[in-house]
Design a protein around this motif. Structure first.
Motif, PDB file in Angstrom:
ATOM      1  N   SER A 169       0.815  -1.214   0.000  1.00 32.82           N
ATOM      2  CA  SER A 169       0.000   0.000   0.000  1.00 32.82           C
ATOM      3  C   SER A 169       0.850   1.266   0.000  1.00 32.82           C
ATOM      4  O   SER A 169       1.866   1.346   0.695  1.00 32.82           O
ATOM      5  CB  SER A 169      -0.905   0.036   1.239  1.00 32.82           C
ATOM      6  OG  SER A 169      -1.859  -0.996   1.215  1.00 32.82           O
ATOM      7  N   ARG A 186      -9.793   7.733  -9.366  1.00 34.03           N
ATOM      8  CA  ARG A 186      -9.993   6.304  -9.100  1.00 34.03           C
ATOM      9  C   ARG A 186      -9.836   5.446 -10.353  1.00 34.03           C
ATOM     10  O   ARG A 186      -9.200   4.386 -10.330  1.00 34.03           O
ATOM     11  CB  ARG A 186     -11.359   6.072  -8.458  1.00 34.03           C
ATOM     12  CG  ARG A 186     -11.549   4.653  -7.955  1.00 34.03           C
ATOM     13  CD  ARG A 186     -12.888   4.485  -7.268  1.00 34.03           C
ATOM     14  NE  ARG A 186     -12.968   5.200  -6.008  1.00 34.03           N
ATOM     15  CZ  ARG A 186     -12.517   4.713  -4.854  1.00 34.03           C
ATOM     16  NH1 ARG A 186     -11.912   3.527  -4.827  1.00 34.03           N
ATOM     17  NH2 ARG A 186     -12.660   5.406  -3.748  1.00 34.03           N
ATOM     18  N   THR A 190      -6.990   2.498 -10.923  1.00 38.36           N
ATOM     19  CA  THR A 190      -7.316   1.109 -11.245  1.00 38.36           C
ATOM     20  C   THR A 190      -6.502   0.624 -12.436  1.00 38.36           C
ATOM     21  O   THR A 190      -5.981  -0.497 -12.444  1.00 38.36           O
ATOM     22  CB  THR A 190      -8.818   0.972 -11.543  1.00 38.36           C
ATOM     23  OG1 THR A 190      -9.563   1.363 -10.380  1.00 38.36           O
ATOM     24  CG2 THR A 190      -9.173  -0.470 -11.904  1.00 38.36           C
ATOM     25  N   VAL A 195      -6.085  -1.949  -6.518  1.00 41.27           N
ATOM     26  CA  VAL A 195      -7.301  -2.753  -6.373  1.00 41.27           C
ATOM     27  C   VAL A 195      -8.200  -2.224  -5.256  1.00 41.27           C
ATOM     28  O   VAL A 195      -9.379  -2.586  -5.187  1.00 41.27           O
ATOM     29  CB  VAL A 195      -6.955  -4.233  -6.092  1.00 41.27           C
ATOM     30  CG1 VAL A 195      -6.204  -4.825  -7.272  1.00 41.27           C
ATOM     31  CG2 VAL A 195      -6.146  -4.390  -4.811  1.00 41.27           C
ATOM     32  N   GLU A 196      -7.647  -1.373  -4.403  1.00 40.87           N
ATOM     33  CA  GLU A 196      -8.440  -0.792  -3.325  1.00 40.87           C
ATOM     34  C   GLU A 196      -7.857   0.570  -2.973  1.00 40.87           C
ATOM     35  O   GLU A 196      -6.642   0.708  -2.835  1.00 40.87           O
ATOM     36  CB  GLU A 196      -8.435  -1.699  -2.091  1.00 40.87           C
ATOM     37  CG  GLU A 196      -9.348  -1.229  -0.974  1.00 40.87           C
ATOM     38  CD  GLU A 196      -9.383  -2.209   0.189  1.00 40.87           C
ATOM     39  OE1 GLU A 196     -10.162  -1.969   1.129  1.00 40.87           O
ATOM     40  OE2 GLU A 196      -8.631  -3.206   0.152  1.00 40.87           O
ATOM     41  N   ALA A 197      -8.727   1.554  -2.822  1.00 40.88           N
ATOM     42  CA  ALA A 197      -8.271   2.897  -2.452  1.00 40.88           C
ATOM     43  C   ALA A 197      -9.319   3.543  -1.565  1.00 40.88           C
ATOM     44  O   ALA A 197     -10.514   3.478  -1.860  1.00 40.88           O
ATOM     45  CB  ALA A 197      -8.023   3.748  -3.697  1.00 40.88           C
ATOM     46  N   GLU A 198      -8.873   4.135  -0.473  1.00 36.34           N
ATOM     47  CA  GLU A 198      -9.791   4.785   0.443  1.00 36.34           C
ATOM     48  C   GLU A 198      -9.053   5.863   1.230  1.00 36.34           C
ATOM     49  O   GLU A 198      -7.827   5.899   1.247  1.00 36.34           O
ATOM     50  CB  GLU A 198     -10.441   3.793   1.411  1.00 36.34           C
ATOM     51  CG  GLU A 198      -9.467   3.024   2.282  1.00 36.34           C
ATOM     52  CD  GLU A 198      -8.934   1.768   1.628  1.00 36.34           C
ATOM     53  OE1 GLU A 198      -9.748   1.014   1.054  1.00 36.34           O
ATOM     54  OE2 GLU A 198      -7.726   1.521   1.683  1.00 36.34           O
ATOM     55  N   THR A 217      -3.865   0.482  -2.508  1.00 37.74           N
ATOM     56  CA  THR A 217      -3.302  -0.863  -2.379  1.00 37.74           C
ATOM     57  C   THR A 217      -3.284  -1.563  -3.726  1.00 37.74           C
ATOM     58  O   THR A 217      -4.274  -1.520  -4.471  1.00 37.74           O
ATOM     59  CB  THR A 217      -4.129  -1.699  -1.379  1.00 37.74           C
ATOM     60  OG1 THR A 217      -4.156  -1.019  -0.110  1.00 37.74           O
ATOM     61  CG2 THR A 217      -3.536  -3.085  -1.199  1.00 37.74           C
ATOM     62  N   GLY A 219      -2.707  -5.112  -6.130  1.00 32.34           N
ATOM     63  CA  GLY A 219      -2.972  -6.542  -6.027  1.00 32.34           C
ATOM     64  C   GLY A 219      -1.684  -7.314  -6.235  1.00 32.34           C
ATOM     65  O   GLY A 219      -0.952  -7.621  -5.304  1.00 32.34           O
TER      66      GLY A 219
END
Length: 263
Positions: A169, A186, A190, A195-198, A217, A219
């Motif tokens: 991350s 976003r 991608t 694969v994940e963002a917050e 983050t 993958g």
């Protein structure tokens, strides 16, 4: 170990929150603040007007980010890109001796100061690299990359994602527009392998204003060939360009100006 380079009366008082963040290493955090107020200023890394705000705006603002990295019982590597005055890198190294910090900064005069500060503090969990982020892609990889980010998140991701291990991350310290910036970027993130963002906040129960972190983050390990096809740049150089007031050669955060996308 002493930190009497400055009269204690010239240093900002240690806030109660500092003990909660740094625990039994509070003396090292106080020494770091004293160094920032002394050679950090004389070397142009911190503006003289920043002295009263060294704790809340800088050292604590960065130190609370250690909460984003779970304790595993094993040493974890962290790469701090564009370290400048050791923020957040040295603050994290003090707060978490279980972390192995690698500070990546392109300017030799800054890495010289960083190396000297590491020696003064007696930190054994820090390595300093004089390099641009993209020159380290094939040499250094870690589950965590940090940056006190003035660059937009997509641009920052292009420099830093190749430094991450699979599942790693990027923790980008941002300002109040972090959620808006994430929404705008976003789709591009991608495509880069995120694969994940917050957006998360840290230190809200300790600080006047919480530290806002945009976490991205990946993958699998990112395809570095795709990143190399992009125009090379430097996170550190962009940070200096973005922060430089018009007509000045000194960067914003270190010169005491309000840094872009920073609390």
């Amino acid at each position: 170990m002493t930190h009497d380079a400055l009269d204690p009366a010239e240093l900002p008082a240690t806030p109660a929150a500092a003990s909660a963040v740094f625990g039994d290493r509070l003396d090292l955090a106080e020494y770091f603040v004293a160094i920032l107020a002394d050679t950090g200023i004389s070397h142009g890394l911190i503006g003289p007007r920043e002295t009263p705000r060294l704790w809340d705006r800088h050292v604590l603002n960065c130190g609370v980010v250690h909460e984003a990295i779970p304790r595993t019982g094993e040493t974890q590597q962290v790469i701090d890109v564009g370290s400048g005055a050791g923020l957040p890198g040295l603050a994290l190294a003090i707060a978490r001796p279980d972390l192995d910090l690698h500070l990546v900064e392109p300017l030799a005069r800054r890495t010289g100061w960083l190396s000297g500060t590491v020696a003064q503090l007696g930190l054994t969990n820090v390595t300093v690299h004089t390099a641009r982020a993209e020159t380290m892609w094939d040499r250094l990889h870690a589950p965590w990359v940090t940056a006190r980010a003035v660059s937009r998140i997509v641009q920052l991701a292009e420099w830093t994602l190749p430094l991450l291990e699979a599942g790693g991350s990027l923790l980008a310290l941002k300002g109040s527009r972090a959620a808006e910036e994430l929404a705008e970027g976003r789709t591009a993130l991608t495509r880069l392998g995120v694969v994940e963002a917050e957006v998360h906040e840290y230190g809200g129960d300790l600080l006047g204003e919480p530290t806002i972190v945009l976490r991205a983050t990946v993958g699998e390990v990112v395809d570095r060939r795709r990143f190399r096809s992009r125009q090379p740049s430097s996170a550190g150089s962009a940070r200096r360009r973005a922060d430089r007031p018009r007509g000045s050669r000194r960067s914003g955060p270190e010169a005491g100006g309000r840094p872009r996308h920073q609390p």
